[in-house]
Enzyme design. Structure first.
Site, short mmCIF file in Angstrom:
data_model
loop_
_atom_site.label_atom_id
_atom_site.label_comp_id
_atom_site.label_asym_id
_atom_site.label_seq_id
_atom_site.Cartn_x
_atom_site.Cartn_y
_atom_site.Cartn_z
N ASN A 1 6.75 -3.38 3.77
CA ASN A 1 5.33 -3.09 3.76
C ASN A 1 4.71 -3.27 5.14
O ASN A 1 3.90 -2.46 5.59
CB ASN A 1 4.63 -4.02 2.76
CG ASN A 1 3.15 -3.78 2.66
OD1 ASN A 1 2.66 -2.67 2.85
ND2 ASN A 1 2.41 -4.83 2.38
N HIS B 1 0.85 -1.19 0.00
CA HIS B 1 0.00 0.00 0.00
C HIS B 1 0.89 1.25 0.00
O HIS B 1 1.67 1.45 0.92
CB HIS B 1 -0.86 0.04 1.27
CG HIS B 1 -2.11 -0.76 1.21
ND1 HIS B 1 -2.13 -2.13 1.41
CD2 HIS B 1 -3.39 -0.38 1.00
CE1 HIS B 1 -3.39 -2.55 1.32
NE2 HIS B 1 -4.18 -1.51 1.07
#
Length: 321
Positions: A189, A153
């Site tokens: 991440n 993301h």
């Protein structure tokens, strides 16, 4: 790479629901002959999204970064459902790279005083129908057991989840678009960026608790080729806040995953995180952050001494806001 014949291939099915399933060829199979079904969000389903707000911080307007030089030619414009190149979602926006088929950068507004808690579930990742499927990196890069690359993301899932519950829930779903994802090693991440915004949020004014964050990959000519994509060796983040003493502050960070990429395997301790100057991020990315560098102590030090300033972060307490 996932292939689609063109704009008409998406447009034909985007009439009934917010998302549709379409059949595309998977490049993971020999000659790309295997067909798989993917979800695509209808262009009209994004109507009313506010996107990134430049006026989010009181008295301190901060526009989206501006691509400079040849980078201007690498910006993917919307093919349908709007004009320009800004893909607006709930509380955030992304700008897509043509050559890399991933975000060039993202911008998000965070209101810590209105945050909501939404438990992460098995939300499916979707293609954004305002672009062609072929404009976006999909699961061809991430699928397969023991693949250590995450759909990273760029706007963290938690960041735009604030405001009325319906709005927060929409923001949560919006983050699961491939236009908000870049290939990241799992530890980057899942761990490295995890607490940064929250730490800085605690340093903002109690009556505001507002943060503006830009994030993106550093594109270089020797990025790591993998399954038809080029995996960035590092990622950057620029954070702007009004501190608890009323002072505008902008800081920049870079995290490297280069050591782990050599074997595409997890190596503990391979992820070096630095606080750097906004000027350095501008040089590496060919993005202009306007006058943000004026509010960045690292950039001020560089202007005074003429030497690059960076500090390795061993803990969040070492961040200098």
């Amino acid at each position: 790479m996932l292939h689609l014949g063109g704009a008409d291939g998406i447009a034909e099915g985007l009439e009934a629901a917010e998302t549709v399933e379409i059949e595309v060829a998977s490049a993971l199979e020999a000659a790309g002959t295997k067909k798989i079904r993917v979800q695509v969000s209808k262009p009209e389903s994004f109507a009313g999204r506010d996107g990134y707000r430049p006026d989010f911080l009181d008295g301190w307007p901060i526009p989206l970064p501006e691509p400079q030089g040849s980078l201007k030619n690498d910006v993917r414009r919307l093919r349908r459902g709007g004009d320009g190149y800004e893909l607006k979602y709930q509380h955030f926006s992304t700008v897509q790279s043509i050559s890399r088929r991933m975000p060039m950068f993202v911008g998000v507004n965070i209101d810590g005083s209105k945050e909501r808690k939404i438990v992460r579930t098995s939300t499916p990742w979707r293609f954004d129908g305002r672009l062609d499927v072929a404009d976006q990196i999909g699961d061809d890069v991430y699928s397969e057991e023991n693949n250590v690359l995450d759909r990273g993301h760029m706007v963290r899932r938690e960041d735009p989840i604030w405001g009325p519950m319906k709005t927060a829930a929409q923001a949560n779903i919006d983050t699961f678009h491939f236009t908000n994802a870049a290939p990241q090693m799992a530890a980057v991440n899942q761990r490295t960026w995890l607490g940064l915004e929250q730490y800085i949020l605690r340093n903002t004014r109690d009556d505001n608790m507002a943060v503006t964050v830009f994030t993106g990959p550093v594109f270089t000519d020797d990025d790591f080729p993998y399954r038809g994509a080029l995996v960035p060796k590092s990622f950057w983040k620029v954070v702007a806040v009004v501190t608890d003493d009323g002072r505008p502050s902008a800081t920049a960070y870079e995290v490297s995953q280069e050591s782990a990429l050599s074997a595409l395997e997890f190596v503990f301790g391979a992820y070096q995180t630095f606080q750097v100057s906004i000027r350095e991020i501008e040089e590496k990315t060919s993005l202009s952050f306007g006058d943000l560098a004026k509010y960045d102590g690292f950039s001020a030090t560089e202007r005074t001494h003429g030497k690059r300033t960076r500090a390795r972060l061993e803990s969040l307490e070492m961040v200098r806001v």
